[in-house]
Every structure is written in structure tokens, then in C-alpha cells.
Write a protein that holds these residues in place. Structure first.
Motif, PDB file in Angstrom:
ATOM      1  N   ALA A 130       0.811  -1.218   0.000  1.00 42.35           N
ATOM      2  CA  ALA A 130       0.000   0.000   0.000  1.00 42.35           C
ATOM      3  C   ALA A 130       0.842   1.266   0.000  1.00 42.35           C
ATOM      4  O   ALA A 130       0.466   2.273  -0.595  1.00 42.35           O
ATOM      5  N   ASN A 131       1.992   1.214   0.680  1.00 42.72           N
ATOM      6  CA  ASN A 131       2.755   2.436   0.928  1.00 42.72           C
ATOM      7  C   ASN A 131       4.186   2.304   0.423  1.00 42.72           C
ATOM      8  O   ASN A 131       5.037   1.683   1.070  1.00 42.72           O
ATOM      9  N   SER A 132       4.463   2.905  -0.710  1.00 41.02           N
ATOM     10  CA  SER A 132       5.805   2.874  -1.289  1.00 41.02           C
ATOM     11  C   SER A 132       6.771   3.801  -0.560  1.00 41.02           C
ATOM     12  O   SER A 132       7.964   3.824  -0.880  1.00 41.02           O
ATOM     13  N   TYR A 133       6.277   4.554   0.425  1.00 42.77           N
ATOM     14  CA  TYR A 133       7.127   5.501   1.155  1.00 42.77           C
ATOM     15  C   TYR A 133       7.422   5.021   2.578  1.00 42.77           C
ATOM     16  O   TYR A 133       7.820   5.802   3.439  1.00 42.77           O
ATOM     17  N   ALA A 134       7.237   3.709   2.829  1.00 39.14           N
ATOM     18  CA  ALA A 134       7.395   3.165   4.178  1.00 39.14           C
ATOM     19  C   ALA A 134       8.871   2.948   4.509  1.00 39.14           C
ATOM     20  O   ALA A 134       9.353   1.827   4.670  1.00 39.14           O
TER      21      ALA A 134
END
Length: 226
Positions: A130-134
Motif C-alpha cells: 500500500a505504501n511505497s514511502y514506508a
């Protein structure tokens, strides 16, 4: 990238093994072997998935825990976490194997610990989807077009990876058979909660739309609890 993933994973597992078995004073600790193997296999599984589907995020996950873009407080926090994690592993080895401070855990609880470790890494896989910035550090990734993520697990809690970490915190001492290790878990959770609050302040101040996201999604780690 895959070579780097394998190398860093092996180094991490060797360091953990040295702490656990060195503090235990023996290699005859099946639970610790299972813990190291389980973490290693699951970590490589998620890492190889990232290498195929989101190599940019994998690069972030493999970056140092102390970076120039971080706030000073987060650098101090990450260093403290590394020290605390090492101390926690040593404590559990002392308790479960070397000094036997507490009674052995029932097999059912040890098995539950293994399940919790699996669920933690399994949940992280969906967090990364869901989150490519994790990233592992708190920072605004402007060069990667950082934006608010409100899909998947993020539609239910603001920090699903921290929620997954709760399972690892509980599962680790259960699997390793340490009541003393389990007693430390509230301290670890409190530290993670402190970081989440500081992280939200930074995101609300620097990331467009995060304040509105906080208003829509009320809970940080666990729905209906906090």
C-alpha cells in the motif's frame, strides 16, 4: 539490489545469533534457531517481493538507520532502538537459557509466539504493497513524490507497520521462552507510541493532506483501541 538484500539479511541474522547464543552460553537452543530461521526466511521473502514490485522502497528499507534527512530526535531514537534491541535479546537469552530466572513457557505459548512473528512479517508485506514511502526512518521523501497513503491497512490505522511490530514484540519473548522479555514489551510499545506521535507532528507540518487524513482515520496502531 538482491545481492545487497541477501548480504544485509545474513549479517543481521549472524549478529542476532551471536547475541542470543553468546548470552545463552550454548548452541543447544532450538527455539532461538527457529526464531532466527523464521525471521530470515520471511525477511527474504518480503525483500524479494519488493525487489520485483517496488525496488525503490527496497532501497529505502536497506538504507542506514541514521540518515542526513532525519530529524535529530529520530536519529537518537533509532540508535536507542538498536541498543535496546540488543539488550533485549541478551536479557531473554539470560532468562531462558543461562540463568533460568523464570519458569518455562507452555508449548502452546511458544507456538503462539511463532505465529505472531509470522503475522508481523505477513502484515508488513501488505503495508509495503500500500505504501511505497514506508522508509525505516522518519523523513519526507520529496524526491520520490511523497504523498499521503490512505488505502489498504492505512484506511484503518495510521501506522499499520507499528501495529505489526506489536506482534513481533509479543511473539519474540514467547517464542524464545522468556517471561522477563515479555515484561519489557510495555516499555517497547511506549517508545514506539512516542515515536508515532512525533512522526505525526512532522507529517502534519510538512506533508500536504496529512492533517485531514488524521481526522479521517482516528486510530494509530489498533482499531478501536489507540
Amino acid at each position: 539490489m538482491v545481492t545487497r538484500l541477501v548480504f544485509q539479511t545474513v549479517v543481521w541474522l549472524v549478529c542476532m545469533s551471536a547475541l542470543l547464543f553468546g548470552a545463552a552460553g550454548t548452541l543447544a537452543w532450538p527455539a532461538a534457531w527457529w526464531y532466527v530461521i523464521e525471521l530470515g526466511v520471511l525477511t527474504l521473502w518480503v525483500g524479494l517481493w519488493l525487489a520485483r514490485h517496488d525496488p525503490a522502497l527496497l532501497a529505502e528499507r536497506l538504507s542506514p538507520l541514521v540518515q542526513q534527512q532525519q530529524s535529530r530526535w529520530d536519529r537518537i531514537f533509532m540508535i536507542s532502538v538498536a541498543v535496546a534491541w540488543c539488550g533485549w535479546l541478551i536479557l531473554m537469552a539470560f532468562d531462558a537459557m543461562r540463568f533460568h530466572w523464570s519458569a518455562p513457557l507452555p508449548v502452546a505459548l511458544v507456538s503462539l509466539g511463532s505465529v505472531c512473528v509470522f503475522l508481523c512479517i505477513f502484515m508488513c508485506r501488505f503495508v509495503f504493497q500500500a505504501n511505497s514511502y514506508a522508509a525505516p526512518v522518519v523523513k519526507i521523501q520529496a524526491s520520490r513524490g511523497h504523498k499521503v497513503i490512505d488505502t489498504g491497512l492505512y484506511a484503518h490505522v495510521r501506522h499499520p507497520m507499528y501495529g505489526a511490530a506489536l506482534l513481533l514484540f509479543v511473539g519474540t519473548p514467547l517464542l524464545l521462552g522468556s517471561w522477563w522479555g515479555l515484561a519489557v514489551v510495555p516499555v517497547l510499545v511506549a517508545g514506539m507510541g512516542w515515536r508515532a506521535i512525533r512522526e505525526e507532528r512532522l507529517l502534519a507540518a510538512q506533508l500536504d493532506g496529512y492533517t485531514d487524513y488524521m481526522a479521517r482515520v482516528r486510530y494509530r496502531f489498533v482499531p478501536f483501541i489507540w
